[in-house]
Design an enzyme around this catalytic site. Sequence first.
Site, short mmCIF file in Angstrom:
data_model
loop_
_atom_site.label_atom_id
_atom_site.label_comp_id
_atom_site.label_asym_id
_atom_site.label_seq_id
_atom_site.Cartn_x
_atom_site.Cartn_y
_atom_site.Cartn_z
N ARG A 254 0.84 -1.21 0.00
CA ARG A 254 0.00 0.00 0.00
C ARG A 254 0.86 1.25 0.00
NH1 ARG A 254 -4.31 0.29 4.71
NH2 ARG A 254 -2.36 0.16 5.89
N VAL B 198 -5.25 -2.40 -2.27
CA VAL B 198 -6.33 -3.24 -2.79
C VAL B 198 -7.70 -2.61 -2.61
CG1 VAL B 198 -4.96 -5.31 -2.38
CG2 VAL B 198 -6.65 -4.59 -0.66
N TYR C 160 -14.07 -10.22 11.27
CA TYR C 160 -12.97 -10.80 10.49
C TYR C 160 -13.31 -12.19 9.95
CZ TYR C 160 -8.42 -12.84 9.41
OH TYR C 160 -7.38 -13.49 8.79
N LYS D 179 -13.54 -13.60 5.85
CA LYS D 179 -12.77 -14.71 5.29
C LYS D 179 -13.69 -15.85 4.84
CE LYS D 179 -8.55 -13.15 5.62
NZ LYS D 179 -7.68 -12.93 4.45
N VAL E 110 -0.29 -17.62 13.46
CA VAL E 110 1.11 -17.19 13.42
C VAL E 110 1.33 -15.96 14.28
CG1 VAL E 110 2.98 -16.48 11.87
CG2 VAL E 110 1.27 -18.12 11.08
N THR F 119 2.35 -12.64 14.77
CA THR F 119 2.68 -11.43 14.02
C THR F 119 1.97 -10.25 14.67
OG1 THR F 119 0.77 -11.51 12.51
CG2 THR F 119 2.71 -12.79 11.87
#
Length: 245
Positions: free
Chosen positions: A33, A60, A163, A167, A196, A198
């Site tokens: 971005r 996006v 969220y 998905k 994960v 992050t």
Amino acid sequence: MKKILITGANKSIGFETARQLLKEGYFVYIGSRSLENGIAAVERLKAEGLENAEAVQLDVTDAQSVKEARNQIGSKTDSLDALINNAGINGGWPQSALQAGIDQFQDVFETNLYGVVRVTQAFIDLLKKSSQPCIVNVSSSGCSLTLHSDPSWKYYTHKAAVYPASKAALNMYTIDLAYELRETNFKVNAVCPGFVATDFNNYRGTGTVQQAGTRIAKYAMLDAGGPTGKFISEEYNPETGETPW
């Protein structure tokens, strides 16, 4: 040399996926971005001796940005061998089904679903010119309707309204896209990188970005015998990866 575009590739899982694909001999377009952040990511990769990477400004959520990215890449190559729709946002917390605002839903769907549609439709012509094109939509086992309906699933109580809904919608788009391309050489799959650690989840995850990058890169390099139209989570199903919708 095969070429691939990864959205949101300037950091975290997207960056690690780019690193692994560069090591496999791909030329990687680093979608970011912020062009500045994308350039910084490319410089980090080149410092590791991974030269075949180029930063592309790509938001996006912005149709004009997507169009300009398509023109930029299209001016340098006639084909694209793979697309990894990795860019995504979590939408912030909490995500109560009764209290989350419509604006919160709209923001998340704008990136996680509509952004994937924009990018896929913009680059499909370049992908069609590859002999074995792959599309990977980065999803999450946490959006499985089947698993979230199962009280015995270990994450059953980890509910969030926004969220996972985005998905789950992305998974449906993946099914439709794979079906529409069923008579071609395309491989189209939804792939979960795993839980994960992050900044996406405040480092609460138990997996590593290296594991995640390996999982995603694998499905961007499928050959003619690879699966298509599948929902894959190797964390959930280590044997085949196939996950219930």
